[in-house]
Design an enzyme around this catalytic site. Structure first.
Site, PDB file in Angstrom:
ATOM      1  N   CYS A  11      -2.629   5.750   7.396  1.00 53.63           N
ATOM      2  CA  CYS A  11      -2.886   5.210   8.733  1.00 53.63           C
ATOM      3  C   CYS A  11      -1.676   5.366   9.647  1.00 53.63           C
ATOM      4  O   CYS A  11      -1.797   5.226  10.860  1.00 53.63           O
ATOM      5  CB  CYS A  11      -3.276   3.746   8.645  1.00 53.63           C
ATOM      6  SG  CYS A  11      -4.755   3.512   7.659  1.00 53.63           S
TER       7      CYS A  11
ATOM      8  N   ASN B 136       0.836  -1.208   0.000  1.00 46.62           N
ATOM      9  CA  ASN B 136       0.000   0.000   0.000  1.00 46.62           C
ATOM     10  C   ASN B 136       0.868   1.255   0.000  1.00 46.62           C
ATOM     11  O   ASN B 136       0.359   2.349  -0.147  1.00 46.62           O
ATOM     12  CB  ASN B 136      -0.957   0.011   1.199  1.00 46.62           C
ATOM     13  CG  ASN B 136      -0.238   0.120   2.519  1.00 46.62           C
ATOM     14  OD1 ASN B 136       0.709  -0.612   2.778  1.00 46.62           O
ATOM     15  ND2 ASN B 136      -0.654   1.043   3.353  1.00 46.62           N
TER      16      ASN B 136
HETATM   17  N1  PMP Z   1      -5.574  -2.456   4.354  1.00 47.40           N
HETATM   18  C1  PMP Z   1      -4.951  -1.636   3.496  1.00 47.40           C
HETATM   19  C2  PMP Z   1      -3.962  -2.213   2.533  1.00 47.40           C
HETATM   20  C3  PMP Z   1      -5.211  -0.261   3.510  1.00 47.40           C
HETATM   21  O1  PMP Z   1      -4.571   0.559   2.668  1.00 47.40           O
HETATM   22  C4  PMP Z   1      -6.142   0.246   4.455  1.00 47.40           C
HETATM   23  C5  PMP Z   1      -6.416   1.725   4.522  1.00 47.40           C
HETATM   24  N2  PMP Z   1      -7.030   2.211   3.359  1.00 47.40           N
HETATM   25  C6  PMP Z   1      -6.764  -0.652   5.332  1.00 47.40           C
HETATM   26  C7  PMP Z   1      -6.457  -1.995   5.252  1.00 47.40           C
HETATM   27  C8  PMP Z   1      -7.741  -0.180   6.366  1.00 47.40           C
HETATM   28  O2  PMP Z   1      -8.879   0.311   5.762  1.00 47.40           O
HETATM   29  P1  PMP Z   1     -10.045   0.998   6.630  1.00 47.40           P
HETATM   30  O3  PMP Z   1      -9.379   2.127   7.369  1.00 47.40           O
HETATM   31  O4  PMP Z   1     -11.028   1.453   5.615  1.00 47.40           O
HETATM   32  O5  PMP Z   1     -10.590  -0.029   7.555  1.00 47.40           O
END
Ligand code: PMP
Length: 393
Positions: free
Chosen positions: A325, A151
């Site tokens: 995140c 990511n």
């Molecule tokens: N997995 C990946 C690879 C992410 O990039 C993200 C954040 N977009 C998440 C999990 C978590 O997603 P969310 O915050 O929508 O739960």
């Protein structure tokens, strides 16, 4: 709105998706658990939506899809749910060093619960090493969880090969497909994936809704206990407008993904070529070809990514240093460190992620602006070598 180049963190909801969702807020708002005719309407659209999301990944049965609140919850259900279910078979789980922070933190939680977790290393491009993965597998391995693509640096992972290894060894394979969801199709009948994390916003649907694909025959324990919705695997009244939006987004993505990915790849290649040519001591992180068509991740010697983001912000350009995140911690990205970069190198990074609203003029604006910002920051940086400083002044 800015020149928005941070699609990895959030994507706009497609107009067609919003239109589809609207009636389910005020006109068709019943709970699918209700026995009256309005409840039947809700049940009907819930099941039709499940089918559309199943079709998106070519899942053979609509019932293989369990709706959740998003990727974080799907990752929790996959890892914790499978770990609890299969703990009598073994207590060893394998993830990779470049997983999203949610997977890393779930793995740490499972370690505290007495599970053993191994983290498979990646090469300099951020691609996992299959030999190392095979060596980590032991008799008590129950689950391998490896994302479809980083990511952060966008490197594509050898999902096909991993699924063959895990199938041969009778180990479950979970993939967090979020990074590649909008640009690379998934076919769970071609690739033997057991558990797949899906997220609505990553295909231009609303945020706060996602799903876990669970191959027929694979079992996971629920992590949310309550009224027993979603085959008892995810209790809580279903978010019908969100699920309808997710399904519409999946239908559109299935149709438009191929041409969109081609369009973005052309823009990405223009960006990478021009940045590397116009800015000395700049580098591309991740693999030059085996990367997401919408991802460009750069590193600039002698400067910090955070200052770069602020410089771009002054010019109304929205970009990121890495994963949203983890963006508010001062720690260097775990992904970049696992690529073998030094802390100071990892700190000089810039993540540009393209999406459906990205136009060539956004890329041109960045290309006009970035060299000047890098130059200004290098003039101020104590790390810039004297010979480069002379050239900059
Ligand atoms: N997995 C990946 C690879 C992410 O990039 C993200 C954040 N977009 C998440 C999990 C978590 O997603 P969310 O915050 O929508 O739960």
């Amino acid at each position: 709105m800015s020149y928005y180049l941070d699609n990895q963190a959030a994507k706009p909801v497609d107009e067609r998706v919003i239109k589809e969702m609207m009636p389910y807020f005020r006109e068709k708002y019943a709970n699918p658990a209700s026995l009256h005719c309005d409840g039947d309407i809700a049940t009907d659209v819930l099941e039709k939506s499940r089918k559309k999301v199943a079709d998106f990944i070519n899942a053979p049965n609509a019932s293989d899809i369990i709706f959740t609140s998003g990727a974080t919850e799907s990752n929790n259900l996959a890892l914790i749910g499978a770990a609890l279910r299969y703990q009598k078979k073994g207590k060893h789980i394998i993830i990779s060093e470049i997983e999203h922070i949610s997977i890393h933190n779930i793995a740490k939680y499972l370690e505290r619960q007495g599970f053993r977790v191994s983290r498979v290393a990646v090469d300099q491009y951020g691609i996992i090493n299959l030999d190392k993965l095979e060596k980590l597998i032991s008799d008590d391995t129950i689950l391998v969880s490896i994302t479809t693509a980083s990511n952060e640096v966008g490197s594509l992972q050898p999902i096909e090969e991993i699924s063959k290894i895990t199938k041969q060894r009778d180990i479950l394979f979970h993939t967090d497909a979020v990074p590649s969801l909008s640009v690379i199709p998934i076919d769970v009948q071609k690739t033997p994936l057991d558990l797949v994390t899906l997220s609505s916003n990553d295909i231009y649907g609303p945020r706060g809704v996602g799903a876990l694909y669970i191959r027929k025959g694979v079992r996971v324990n629920p992590i949310l206990i309550g009224g027993g919705q979603e085959r008892g695997l995810r209790s809580g009244s279903e978010n019908i407008p969100g699920i309808v939006g997710f399904a519409k987004a999946a239908e559109i993505a299935k149709r438009e993904m191929e041409s969109e990915a081609k369009r973005l790849q052309i823009l990405r290649d223009k960006l990478i070529k021009n940045v590397l040519e116009s800015i000395p001591n700049s580098h591309l992180n991740g693999h030059p070809e085996k990367r997401l068509p919408n991802n460009a991740h750069f590193r600039f010697d002698y400067i910090e990514g955070e200052s770069l983001i602020l410089g771009l912000k002054e010019n109304n350009i929205a970009a990121a240093t890495g994963s949203a995140c983890s963006s508010k911690t001062l720690e260097a990205s775990h992904t970049l460190i696992s690529l073998g970069l030094l802390h100071e190198e990892a700190h000089g990074s810039l993540l540009i992620s393209l999406g459906r609203t990205t136009k060539e003029s956004d890329i041109d604006k960045l290309l006009e602006t970035l060299p000047g910002i890098v130059k200004r920051l290098r003039k101020l940086s104590p790390l810039t070598p004297p010979e480069m400083l002379k050239k900059l002044n």
